[in-house]
Write a protein that holds these residues in place. Structure first.
Motif, short mmCIF file in Angstrom:
data_model
loop_
_atom_site.label_atom_id
_atom_site.label_comp_id
_atom_site.label_asym_id
_atom_site.label_seq_id
_atom_site.Cartn_x
_atom_site.Cartn_y
_atom_site.Cartn_z
N HIS A 5 0.83 -1.21 0.00
CA HIS A 5 0.00 0.00 0.00
C HIS A 5 0.86 1.26 0.00
CE1 HIS A 5 -3.25 2.77 0.85
NE2 HIS A 5 -2.55 3.23 1.89
N GLN A 6 1.84 1.32 0.92
CA GLN A 6 2.67 2.52 1.00
C GLN A 6 3.54 2.72 -0.25
OE1 GLN A 6 5.66 2.66 4.08
NE2 GLN A 6 5.64 4.90 4.16
N PRO A 7 4.24 1.66 -0.75
CA PRO A 7 5.01 1.85 -1.99
C PRO A 7 4.15 2.33 -3.16
CG PRO A 7 5.68 -0.18 -0.93
CD PRO A 7 4.48 0.33 -0.18
N CYS A 8 2.94 1.80 -3.28
CA CYS A 8 2.05 2.23 -4.36
C CYS A 8 1.68 3.70 -4.19
CB CYS A 8 0.80 1.36 -4.39
SG CYS A 8 1.07 -0.32 -5.01
N SER A 9 1.47 4.12 -2.96
CA SER A 9 1.14 5.52 -2.70
C SER A 9 2.30 6.44 -3.03
CB SER A 9 0.74 5.71 -1.23
OG SER A 9 -0.42 4.97 -0.92
N VAL A 10 3.51 5.99 -2.69
CA VAL A 10 4.71 6.79 -2.99
C VAL A 10 4.88 6.94 -4.50
CG1 VAL A 10 7.23 6.84 -2.89
CG2 VAL A 10 5.91 6.20 -0.86
N LEU A 11 4.71 5.85 -5.25
CA LEU A 11 4.85 5.92 -6.70
C LEU A 11 3.79 6.83 -7.31
CD1 LEU A 11 5.75 2.25 -7.70
CD2 LEU A 11 7.26 4.22 -7.51
N ALA A 12 2.59 6.80 -6.74
CA ALA A 12 1.53 7.68 -7.23
C ALA A 12 1.89 9.14 -6.99
CB ALA A 12 0.20 7.34 -6.55
N ASP A 13 2.48 9.43 -5.82
CA ASP A 13 2.90 10.80 -5.51
C ASP A 13 4.01 11.26 -6.46
OD1 ASP A 13 1.08 10.89 -3.45
OD2 ASP A 13 2.55 10.41 -1.89
N VAL A 14 4.97 10.35 -6.71
CA VAL A 14 6.06 10.69 -7.63
C VAL A 14 5.52 10.97 -9.02
CG1 VAL A 14 8.12 9.81 -8.79
CG2 VAL A 14 7.83 9.44 -6.33
N ALA A 15 4.60 10.12 -9.48
CA ALA A 15 4.02 10.31 -10.80
C ALA A 15 3.34 11.67 -10.91
CB ALA A 15 3.02 9.19 -11.10
N GLY A 16 2.71 12.11 -9.82
CA GLY A 16 2.05 13.40 -9.83
C GLY A 16 3.01 14.58 -9.87
N GLU A 17 4.25 14.36 -9.42
CA GLU A 17 5.24 15.45 -9.40
C GLU A 17 6.01 15.56 -10.71
OE1 GLU A 17 7.71 15.79 -5.86
OE2 GLU A 17 6.42 14.34 -4.86
N ILE A 18 5.96 14.54 -11.53
CA ILE A 18 6.77 14.53 -12.75
C ILE A 18 6.41 15.69 -13.67
CG2 ILE A 18 7.16 13.26 -14.91
CD1 ILE A 18 7.19 10.70 -13.23
N GLY A 19 5.12 15.94 -13.84
CA GLY A 19 4.69 17.00 -14.73
C GLY A 19 5.18 18.37 -14.33
N ALA A 20 5.44 18.57 -13.03
CA ALA A 20 5.88 19.89 -12.53
C ALA A 20 7.39 20.03 -12.45
CB ALA A 20 5.27 20.14 -11.15
N ALA A 21 8.13 18.96 -12.82
CA ALA A 21 9.60 19.03 -12.74
C ALA A 21 10.12 20.14 -13.64
CB ALA A 21 10.21 17.69 -13.15
N ALA A 22 10.97 21.01 -13.08
CA ALA A 22 11.44 22.17 -13.82
C ALA A 22 12.65 21.89 -14.69
CB ALA A 22 11.78 23.30 -12.84
N ASP A 23 13.37 20.80 -14.40
CA ASP A 23 14.54 20.47 -15.19
C ASP A 23 14.84 18.97 -15.08
OD1 ASP A 23 15.86 20.12 -12.66
OD2 ASP A 23 16.28 22.27 -12.62
N THR A 24 15.81 18.50 -15.86
CA THR A 24 16.11 17.07 -15.87
C THR A 24 16.77 16.61 -14.57
OG1 THR A 24 18.19 17.53 -17.05
CG2 THR A 24 16.28 16.90 -18.38
#
Length: 228
Positions: free
Chosen positions: A134-153
């Motif tokens: 449950h927790q790893p899946c939640s972490v991956l979901a959070d990371v996926a949500g942050e990808i679009g806002a990444a300002a640089d590589t």
């Protein structure tokens, strides 16, 4: 089309007409038709001549050599087509930071989504796995949500690394204890599962480089440094 994996030491590889022949001393052990081969993966010491490499190249088969204690892959590619116009476009786009970042976000986003989907699939196998994942899946979901806002590589690589660390740690809950898997390690891999992962990544990398060449692009000019 197949991959030929050779890991027996002391063999001699020879080009025999339209086939690859294997010899142990003077004894011929067998042959493989060259027309069937897409790639040859060699692990361990053996003997082969330039004519063998030439024949493999003529038939469009590349060679992957896993050399040294760390099994560092060396790729020998066949003579594939080169499209100058495509490469010029590739070189120009590689200088466009906005384009590179958009492409990289798509790749990393797809990778993290696939990791999350696999863990979700495992979590349906039992109540114990559902609780553990449950927790790893939640972490991956959070990371996926942050990808679009990444300002640089650099930020994107950080997110990719965080997702990978959580993903491989979660796999330890899924795999049998007998595999002794406690997370990703390499050069050299410390357990059987990591050894299979490293070999799989090596063959996948070879195929990706081959396909890049086949489309007329340059695999040494990329849009996202560090993508794995």
């Amino acid at each position: 089309m197949v991959t030929l994996f050779v890991d027996r030491k002391g063999l001699t590889l020879r080009a025999d007409s339209s086939a690859l022949a294997f010899y142990d001393g003077n004894e011929r052990m067998g042959t493989v038709p060259l027309k069937l081969l897409e790639r040859v993966c060699i692990r361990g010491d053996l003997q082969l001549s330039a004519s063998v490499l030439g024949k493999l190249g003529e038939h469009g088969a590349g060679v992957v050599v896993l050399s040294g204690r760390k099994r560092q892959p060396v790729l020998l590619m066949p003579n594939l087509k080169v499209d100058a116009q495509r490469r010029m476009a590739q070189f120009n786009l590689a200088q466009n930071a906005d384009f590179c970042l958009r492409q990289a976000k798509g790749w990393v986003g797809g990778k993290v989504a696939s990791q999350a989907a696999l863990l979700e699939r495992f979590s349906t196998k039992s109540d114990v796995l559902r609780a553990r994942l449950h927790q790893p899946c939640s972490v991956l979901a959070d990371v996926a949500g942050e990808i679009g806002a990444a300002a640089d590589t650099a930020r994107l690589r950080g997110l990719e690394g965080a997702a990978a660390a959580r993903y491989f740690a979660a796999l330890a809950y899924v795999l049998p204890d007998s595999l002794n898997f406690n997370g990703r390690n390499r050069r050299p891999p410390a357990d059987a599962f990591n050894a299979v992962l490293s070999l799989g990544y090596t063959l996948l990398h070879f195929e990706l480089v081959r396909q890049v060449y086949l489309t007329g692009l340059d695999p040494f000019v990329g849009f996202y440094s560090g993508l794995k």
